[in-house]
Design an enzyme around this catalytic site. Structure first.
Site, short mmCIF file in Angstrom:
data_model
loop_
_atom_site.label_atom_id
_atom_site.label_comp_id
_atom_site.label_asym_id
_atom_site.label_seq_id
_atom_site.Cartn_x
_atom_site.Cartn_y
_atom_site.Cartn_z
N HIS A 29 25.86 79.98 145.35
CA HIS A 29 24.64 80.11 144.75
C HIS A 29 25.12 81.35 143.76
O HIS A 29 26.15 81.79 143.46
CB HIS A 29 23.59 80.65 145.81
CG HIS A 29 24.03 81.66 146.77
ND1 HIS A 29 24.28 83.07 146.41
CD2 HIS A 29 24.44 81.73 147.97
CE1 HIS A 29 24.81 83.78 147.22
NE2 HIS A 29 24.89 82.91 148.47
N HIS A 84 27.38 84.29 144.50
CA HIS A 84 28.83 83.96 144.49
C HIS A 84 29.08 83.80 142.85
O HIS A 84 30.48 84.67 142.53
CB HIS A 84 29.13 82.30 144.98
CG HIS A 84 28.85 82.30 146.36
ND1 HIS A 84 28.01 81.52 146.85
CD2 HIS A 84 29.56 82.87 147.28
CE1 HIS A 84 27.80 81.54 148.19
NE2 HIS A 84 29.11 82.28 148.69
N ASP A 137 26.99 91.36 153.09
CA ASP A 137 27.85 91.50 154.14
C ASP A 137 28.56 92.80 154.25
O ASP A 137 29.76 92.75 154.09
CB ASP A 137 28.86 90.36 154.28
CG ASP A 137 28.17 88.96 154.26
OD1 ASP A 137 27.74 88.55 155.43
OD2 ASP A 137 28.26 88.34 153.20
N SER A 158 21.55 83.77 149.95
CA SER A 158 22.40 83.39 151.04
C SER A 158 22.52 82.06 151.03
O SER A 158 21.71 81.11 150.77
CB SER A 158 21.75 83.78 152.13
OG SER A 158 22.44 83.56 153.24
N SER A 159 23.61 81.33 151.35
CA SER A 159 23.88 79.92 151.53
C SER A 159 22.89 79.37 152.75
O SER A 159 22.54 78.48 152.71
CB SER A 159 25.27 79.65 151.98
OG SER A 159 25.97 79.96 150.93
#
Length: 279
Positions: free
Chosen positions: A36, A39, A153, A188-189
């Protein structure tokens, strides 16, 4: 420059050795795919600081617990390769499970103590051992480089920084800002799991963090009071924690500028995390 797809450790490692041999600095972006804009922002940052960018796409089973979403984790590989190439990735490493774990079982574990026991470590036992073991393996394959990780994260980022310092790895770990949707939801994925109602509930995580900042800005310094204010916003979702840490994931009784507020909650089928720097 056309992107090269590597399926073997030997091929990927040799390609990056050749790049460094030509005096080109390597930026490395490790991912589990389902790319996404967050990234892609890592790739953009790497391109700003390095001569070329290498990316890995590998769903690391070591970091998934027995009840987590390993089997259903999104794997849109063709779309990911297109996005990676469009973003400027030159070398893409997409190995099979057999290539990364040729003997099946993993008998060597890299464990970082001190930064991994609280917060995520309580709710996801063994998760960070899986993360640091795989990241250490990837760093060993990639070699000297600058590695880019998102700050969403945060605990993972701090653990990887500690690992690199403790083991004198020739890697410069670069943390990059969280990329958010216009309404504040951290990308987020796992956001693809959310239906419309879930997505509305997911916004509570960002709202809770903003509430914590508001309480701090009003003069409150007590960790307990600031975290309670965040929990109050999260009272209608399945909250797992609302916490506060200082540098290096240190536990503190008072909140200071530069610390981090962190939250985690299960929203519908997705487990989501978020954090914000105190300023």
């Amino acid at each position: 420059m056309a992107m090269e797809l590597h399926k073997t450790i030997e091929g990927f490692r040799k390609a990056l050795e050749n790049e460094r041999g030509a005096d080109r600095a390597v930026g490395f972006v490790p991912t589990m795919g389902a790319l996404h804009d967050g990234h892609i922002s890592l790739v953009t940052r790497a391109l700003d600081q390095c001569d070329l960018v290498a990316m890995s796409i590998f769903v690391n089973r070591l970091q998934f617990g027995p009840t987590e979403d390993l089997s259903s984790y999104p794997r849109p590989f063709e779309e990911d390769t297109q996005r990676a190439e469009a973003a400027g990735v030159v070398h893409l490493f997409a190995p099979s499970v057999e290539e990364m774990h040729p003997t099946g079982d993993i008998q060597t574990i890299v464990r970082v103590s001190g930064t991994t026991e609280m917060l995520e470590g309580v709710w996801r036992p063994g998760h960070f051992d899986g993360v640091t073991t795989m990241v250490a393996k990837l760093f060993a394959i990639v070699g000297p480089s600058h590695a880019y990780f998102g700050e969403k994260d945060w605990q993972q980022l701090e653990s990887i920084r500690q690992m690199v310092t403790d083991l004198s790895m020739p890697v410069d770990v670069v943390g990059c800002p969280i990329v958010r949707e216009p309404d504040g939801l951290a990308m987020s994925s796992r956001n693809i799991y959310l239906n419309e109602a879930d997505r509305d509930s997911a916004l509570k995580l960002h709202q809770a963090l903003q509430r914590g900042l508001e309480v701090f800005a009003a003069g409150e310094r007590s960790t307990r009071v600031v975290c309670d204010a965040m929990l109050d916003v999260l009272r209608n979702v399945d909250v797992q924690y609302a916490g506060h840490v200082g540098p290096g994931m240190s536990i503190k009784d008072e909140v200071e500028i530069g610390d981090r507020l962190l939250v985690a909650a299960r929203v519908g089928p997705a487990r989501l995390i978020d954090n914000v720097a105190v300023f």
